[in-house]
Design a protein around this motif. Structure first.
Motif, PDB file in Angstrom:
ATOM      1  N   GLU A   1       0.817  -0.596   0.467  1.00 39.61           N
ATOM      2  CA  GLU A   1      -0.453   0.038  -0.133  1.00 39.61           C
ATOM      3  C   GLU A   1       0.663   1.734   0.089  1.00 39.61           C
ATOM      4  OE1 GLU A   1      -3.691   0.086   2.290  1.00 39.61           O
ATOM      5  OE2 GLU A   1      -3.355  -2.099   3.205  1.00 39.61           O
ATOM      6  N   HIS A   2       0.174   2.326  -0.943  1.00 41.28           N
ATOM      7  CA  HIS A   2       1.366   3.801  -1.049  1.00 41.28           C
ATOM      8  C   HIS A   2       0.908   4.484   0.248  1.00 41.28           C
ATOM      9  CE1 HIS A   2       2.049   7.811  -1.900  1.00 41.28           C
ATOM     10  NE2 HIS A   2       2.398   7.272  -3.348  1.00 41.28           N
TER      11      HIS A   2
ATOM     12  N   TYR B   1      -1.411  11.721  -0.468  1.00 47.47           N
ATOM     13  CA  TYR B   1      -1.220  11.331  -1.916  1.00 47.47           C
ATOM     14  C   TYR B   1      -1.140  13.032  -2.602  1.00 47.47           C
ATOM     15  CZ  TYR B   1      -3.367   6.804  -0.431  1.00 47.47           C
ATOM     16  OH  TYR B   1      -3.027   5.495  -0.492  1.00 47.47           O
TER      17      TYR B   1
ATOM     18  N   ASP C   1       0.134  11.751  -7.593  1.00 41.77           N
ATOM     19  CA  ASP C   1       0.120  10.192  -7.551  1.00 41.77           C
ATOM     20  C   ASP C   1      -1.009  10.049  -7.963  1.00 41.77           C
ATOM     21  OD1 ASP C   1       2.606   9.398  -5.595  1.00 41.77           O
ATOM     22  OD2 ASP C   1       1.351  10.941  -3.790  1.00 41.77           O
TER      23      ASP C   1
ATOM     24  N   LYS D   1      -2.218   6.438 -14.035  1.00 44.09           N
ATOM     25  CA  LYS D   1      -2.279   6.724 -13.601  1.00 44.09           C
ATOM     26  C   LYS D   1      -3.878   6.706 -12.146  1.00 44.09           C
ATOM     27  CE  LYS D   1       1.608   9.395 -12.684  1.00 44.09           C
ATOM     28  NZ  LYS D   1       2.464   9.690 -11.480  1.00 44.09           N
TER      29      LYS D   1
ATOM     30  N   LEU E   1      -3.993   2.480  -6.069  1.00 46.22           N
ATOM     31  CA  LEU E   1      -1.777   2.852  -5.324  1.00 46.22           C
ATOM     32  C   LEU E   1      -1.919   1.203  -4.325  1.00 46.22           C
ATOM     33  CD1 LEU E   1      -1.255   6.524  -5.058  1.00 46.22           C
ATOM     34  CD2 LEU E   1      -0.672   4.827  -7.022  1.00 46.22           C
ATOM     35  N   THR E   2      -2.464   0.463  -4.331  1.00 47.80           N
ATOM     36  CA  THR E   2      -2.739  -0.388  -3.107  1.00 47.80           C
ATOM     37  C   THR E   2      -2.429  -1.549  -4.456  1.00 47.80           C
ATOM     38  OG1 THR E   2      -3.884  -0.072  -1.830  1.00 47.80           O
ATOM     39  CG2 THR E   2      -3.909  -2.604  -1.606  1.00 47.80           C
TER      40      THR E   2
END
Length: 197
Positions: free
Chosen positions: A7-8, A12, A78, A114, A191-192
């Protein structure tokens, strides 16, 4: 088999791309309102494209610095939030030009993967619905990861959003706050990463 999930973590960084070049744009007001109503996990910066020349494939071999800087700004985000008017039932030409610069040269597409949100305001009753569909078609081809719900077509009436981004109609404020909460959830999901075995 064990699956590893990466996970990011927030915050963000969200690049905001406003579809109108006008300093008095109602979509600039909308973008400001969205930033004020967003959860604290989202941090915003505007990605300007006003200085980009018209895209010309002849320049691919010696990409202009202004275009390289634009692509670097897109890549540094992000996630991306497009806040755009509708021009003649489509997306604004300057915005399409910026998207084209960001996708070239071939194989160097800055938009790919993105997380993207699309929203817009218009004085017309359908609030940029057709223009957004045109934009979404282009973003789909470029492999951007678009949030598809909730859709947000804002019918902009005089006084709806003040110059400082204050939303004067409670129902609209509540909807825009919900939209940004959903956008945060979507960005976190995109973003996971589940690494491939």
């Amino acid at each position: 088999m064990q699956i590893e999930i990466v996970e990011h973590e927030p915050p963000y960084r969200v690049g905001v791309i406003i579809g109108s070049l006008s300093r008095e744009s109602i979509n600039r007001r909308l973008a400001l309102a969205l930033q004020k109503l967003a959860p604290p996990e989202l941090e915003f910066f505007e990605i300007s494209y006003a200085d980009l020349p018209l895209y010309n494939r002849d320049l691919d071999a010696d990409y202009p610095q202004v275009a390289l800087d634009f692509k670097a700004a897109v890549r540094s985000a992000d996630a991306l939030l497009f806040v755009t008017p509708e021009y003649n039932r489509s997306l604004p030409g300057a915005l399409k030009n910026a998207i084209d610069w960001g996708s070239r040269p071939w194989g160097q597409n800055a938009w790919s993967d993105k997380p993207v949100g699309v929203i817009g305001a218009s004085a017309g009753q359908i609030g940029t619905a057709v223009g957004q569909q045109s934009l979404r078609s282009t973003l789909s081809f470029l492999n951007a990861r678009q949030m598809t719900t909730p859709e947000a077509y804002i019918h902009f009436t005089p006084g709806l959003i003040e110059a400082d981004g204050e939303v004067t109609v409670p129902a609209t404020e509540q909807f825009l706050r919900m939209y940004m909460e959903k956008f945060l959830e979507y960005v976190a999901r995109v973003l996971t990463v589940i690494p491939q075995a």
